[in-house]
Structures are given as structure tokens and as C-alpha cells.
Design a protein around this motif. Structure first.
Motif, PDB file in Angstrom:
ATOM      1  N   VAL A  17      -9.797  -3.565  30.376  1.00 21.08           N
ATOM      2  CA  VAL A  17      -9.516  -4.942  30.807  1.00 21.08           C
ATOM      3  C   VAL A  17      -9.710  -5.082  32.312  1.00 21.08           C
ATOM      4  CG1 VAL A  17      -7.641  -6.617  31.140  1.00 21.08           C
ATOM      5  CG2 VAL A  17      -8.007  -5.572  28.892  1.00 21.08           C
ATOM      6  N   ASP A  18      -9.182  -4.146  33.067  1.00 18.76           N
ATOM      7  CA  ASP A  18      -9.306  -4.207  34.524  1.00 18.76           C
ATOM      8  C   ASP A  18     -10.767  -4.117  34.962  1.00 18.76           C
ATOM      9  OD1 ASP A  18      -6.585  -4.443  34.686  1.00 18.76           O
ATOM     10  OD2 ASP A  18      -6.225  -2.362  35.286  1.00 18.76           O
ATOM     11  N   ALA A  19     -11.538  -3.253  34.292  1.00 19.64           N
ATOM     12  CA  ALA A  19     -12.953  -3.113  34.633  1.00 19.64           C
ATOM     13  C   ALA A  19     -13.721  -4.393  34.309  1.00 19.64           C
ATOM     14  CB  ALA A  19     -13.568  -1.934  33.893  1.00 19.64           C
ATOM     15  N   ALA A  20     -13.420  -5.001  33.155  1.00 20.14           N
ATOM     16  CA  ALA A  20     -14.092  -6.245  32.780  1.00 20.14           C
ATOM     17  C   ALA A  20     -13.718  -7.381  33.729  1.00 20.14           C
ATOM     18  CB  ALA A  20     -13.732  -6.614  31.340  1.00 20.14           C
ATOM     19  N   ALA A  21     -12.457  -7.417  34.145  1.00 22.02           N
ATOM     20  CA  ALA A  21     -12.026  -8.466  35.077  1.00 22.02           C
ATOM     21  C   ALA A  21     -12.706  -8.285  36.425  1.00 22.02           C
ATOM     22  CB  ALA A  21     -10.513  -8.440  35.226  1.00 22.02           C
ATOM     23  N   ALA A  22     -12.845  -7.038  36.874  1.00 22.51           N
ATOM     24  CA  ALA A  22     -13.499  -6.777  38.154  1.00 22.51           C
ATOM     25  C   ALA A  22     -14.968  -7.183  38.115  1.00 22.51           C
ATOM     26  CB  ALA A  22     -13.375  -5.296  38.515  1.00 22.51           C
ATOM     27  N   ALA A  23     -15.592  -7.064  36.951  1.00 19.35           N
ATOM     28  CA  ALA A  23     -17.000  -7.415  36.816  1.00 19.35           C
ATOM     29  C   ALA A  23     -17.227  -8.893  36.521  1.00 19.35           C
ATOM     30  CB  ALA A  23     -17.629  -6.575  35.698  1.00 19.35           C
ATOM     31  N   PRO A  25     -17.512 -12.834  36.877  1.00 14.98           N
ATOM     32  CA  PRO A  25     -17.834 -13.709  38.014  1.00 14.98           C
ATOM     33  C   PRO A  25     -16.712 -14.665  38.369  1.00 14.98           C
ATOM     34  CG  PRO A  25     -18.955 -14.477  36.037  1.00 14.98           C
ATOM     35  CD  PRO A  25     -18.333 -13.156  35.688  1.00 14.98           C
ATOM     36  N   TYR A  26     -15.666 -14.709  37.542  1.00 15.66           N
ATOM     37  CA  TYR A  26     -14.597 -15.691  37.765  1.00 15.66           C
ATOM     38  C   TYR A  26     -13.409 -15.122  38.524  1.00 15.66           C
ATOM     39  CZ  TYR A  26     -17.598 -17.979  34.498  1.00 15.66           C
ATOM     40  OH  TYR A  26     -18.715 -18.496  33.892  1.00 15.66           O
ATOM     41  N   ILE A 213     -13.508 -11.863  28.598  1.00 14.19           N
ATOM     42  CA  ILE A 213     -13.153 -11.772  30.015  1.00 14.19           C
ATOM     43  C   ILE A 213     -14.346 -12.158  30.889  1.00 14.19           C
ATOM     44  CG2 ILE A 213     -12.505 -10.174  31.870  1.00 14.19           C
ATOM     45  CD1 ILE A 213     -10.811  -8.679  29.737  1.00 14.19           C
ATOM     46  N   SER A 214     -15.532 -11.757  30.464  1.00 14.22           N
ATOM     47  CA  SER A 214     -16.725 -12.106  31.235  1.00 14.22           C
ATOM     48  C   SER A 214     -16.967 -13.604  31.257  1.00 14.22           C
ATOM     49  CB  SER A 214     -17.960 -11.390  30.671  1.00 14.22           C
ATOM     50  OG  SER A 214     -18.415 -11.992  29.475  1.00 14.22           O
ATOM     51  N   GLU A 215     -16.374 -14.325  30.290  1.00 14.15           N
ATOM     52  CA  GLU A 215     -16.498 -15.780  30.246  1.00 14.15           C
ATOM     53  C   GLU A 215     -15.261 -16.493  30.777  1.00 14.15           C
ATOM     54  OE1 GLU A 215     -19.025 -17.601  29.740  1.00 14.15           O
ATOM     55  OE2 GLU A 215     -20.434 -16.060  29.079  1.00 14.15           O
ATOM     56  N   GLY A 216     -14.329 -15.732  31.372  1.00 14.94           N
ATOM     57  CA  GLY A 216     -13.209 -16.365  32.051  1.00 14.94           C
ATOM     58  C   GLY A 216     -11.848 -16.235  31.418  1.00 14.94           C
ATOM     59  N   ALA A 217     -11.711 -15.438  30.367  1.00 13.77           N
ATOM     60  CA  ALA A 217     -10.395 -15.264  29.735  1.00 13.77           C
ATOM     61  C   ALA A 217      -9.369 -14.788  30.747  1.00 13.77           C
ATOM     62  CB  ALA A 217     -10.487 -14.267  28.580  1.00 13.77           C
ATOM     63  N   THR A 218      -8.180 -15.361  30.698  1.00 15.58           N
ATOM     64  CA  THR A 218      -7.069 -14.897  31.528  1.00 15.58           C
ATOM     65  C   THR A 218      -6.008 -14.181  30.691  1.00 15.58           C
ATOM     66  OG1 THR A 218      -5.812 -16.964  31.315  1.00 15.58           O
ATOM     67  CG2 THR A 218      -7.407 -16.813  33.136  1.00 15.58           C
TER      68      THR A 218
END
Length: 235
Positions: A17-23, A25-26, A213-218
Motif C-alpha cells: 500500500v505504501d509503495a503504491a501510494a508513493a507511486a 500521481p495523487y 490507489i493509482s487512481e486515487g483511493a484513500t
């Protein structure tokens, strides 16, 4: 042992999750909600003790039972499945957030009960971005009208939008339903229907949370990737 496996899986999920959030664009932070449908309290307790204290139940019956079984350990419970009007009383006071609001009549009943209880609840508006007949949620084009209708309900605090993504085998199949929720959120915000406290996006599950996550999931809802396959119901 199954408890060691759960902790290992949780650490893996947090890393991913942390890696996907870091990558992404949001640039968003992402909460992990554990979908605990059919999982016994002893397994959920391992996750809570490991620091994952946000859980979600699909069924009110399980929400009620596990609320009592886990009352001695701090956690936050969300209802992530459909809520019938006759189950509102059982839900309030146990779920701090209802992620499946898609009907003004249901919301009005919740508001009336909260008036009696002198209490509040958080909620998400569920949107059927995949447009599948089998899924709950308001149609994207009807979301603005629903958000307007719910705005006067002062005991309910809107946190954002939720969707269940389209099942698919490829990113190209899955991505549009998540991108659609983000686009809808941004439009509602631009139109003044969502304020800065109501911009969360609850979307993505065990098989596709990195894509969400890549599309903005929080907030992502994961279950089988932590606990394994759901136990089969007894006959």
C-alpha cells in the motif's frame, strides 16, 4: 501458525500500500480497512493487536456479534455492505461509519434514529461506477442529486464516495470504474457539493487495491489477502 501468517500478510499489505501510494500521481495517504466477513473474532484480534484497527463488516449480524466479542480492544468498525432499514437500530452505536448509503429514505431513517440517540455517524455515498445490476449504489449521473438530498441531515457526516470495482482480469478492464469515481468526486467538489472534508475514496480490494490507489483511493478494503480464503458456511 495462522496468527504468524496473518501478521506476515499484514506487513506485506502495508508495504505494498505504501509503495503504491508513493507511486500514485495523487500523493494521497491510504488507510487499510480489513474486510472481516465470516472471519472469527480471534483472527481479527490478531490484526487489531498488530496495529490494523480499522475493520469492515458486510452484514449487520456479524457487526453486532463481533462488536461484543471485540469490545475490550480499541478499533473502528465500518459497515461496508448494504443496510436494510429494519437493521438501522442495530447498526448505530456499533458502526462509526456506514459506507453503503445510496438511498435518501434510508438516510432519513438513520437521521431520525440519531435524533433519538442524540448521536452522529459518518458515511460514504456508494456509487455503482461499474453499472452492474447485481451491485448496490447510486448511478454516477444521479450522485449529485443524492448528495444534495443528504446535505441537510446534520447528524450524518459525509466522508466521501465508495465503489466496488468491476471484476476483470486486466488493468484496462478494472481501471475505468475507479477512475470514474475519482472523476465524479472531483466534479462534485468543483460544483461545491463536496467540501474539503468529504473527499475520501473507498475503493479497491485484495485483488486490485494497488490499481485503485493509482487512481486515487484513500481507503482500500482487503480481506482474503490477509486472512486467506473465507471459511465456507456450515450447512
Amino acid at each position: 501458525m495462522w496468527d504468524t501468517e496473518i501478521r506476515t500478510n499484514l506487513d506485506d499489505i502495508r508495504t505494498r500500500v505504501d509503495a503504491a501510494a508513493a507511486a500514485s500521481p495523487y500523493g494521497q495517504s491510504v488507510q487499510v480497512l480489513l474486510a472481516t466477513k465470516t472471519q472469527p473474532a480471534e483472527k481479527i484480534r490478531v490484526a487489531l493487536e498488530h496495529g490494523f484497527t480499522l475493520i469492515g463488516e458486510n452484514r449487520v449480524q456479524e457487526l453486532v456479534a463481533k462488536f461484543d466479542e471485540l469490545a475490550d480492544i480499541a478499533h473502528e468498525s465500518h459497515l461496508i455492505g448494504p443496510l436494510q432499514k429494519n437493521k438501522v437500530n442495530h447498526t448505530l452505536g456499533r458502526a462509526s461509519c456506514i459506507q453503503s448509503i445510496d438511498d435518501p429514505g434510508l438516510a432519513e431513517k438513520i437521521q431520525r434514529r440519531l435524533d433519538v440517540l442524540d448521536s452522529t455517524v459518518e458515511y460514504f455515498v456508494q456509487v455503482n461506477t461499474s453499472r452492474e445490476d447485481s451491485k448496490s449504489g447510486v448511478a454516477p449521473e444521479a450522485a449529485a442529486e443524492l448528495v444534495r438530498a443528504l446535505a441537510p441531515l446534520d447528524r450524518m457526516r459525509l466522508r466521501g464516495l465508495m465503489t466496488i470495482g468491476l471484476p476483470g482480469e486486466t488493468a484496462d478492464q478494472i481501471r475505468p470504474s475507479y477512475a470514474a469515481l475519482r472523476t465524479l468526486r472531483d466534479q462534485l467538489h468543483a460544483d461545491g457539493l463536496l467540501d474539503d472534508t468529504a473527499l475520501e475514496l473507498s475503493m479497491g480490494m485484495s485483488g486490485d487495491f494497488e490499481l485503485a490507489i493509482s487512481e486515487g483511493a484513500t481507503m482500500v478494503r482487503v480481506g482474503s489477502s490477509v486472512f486467506g480464503a473465507r471459511p465456507k458456511p456450515t450447512v
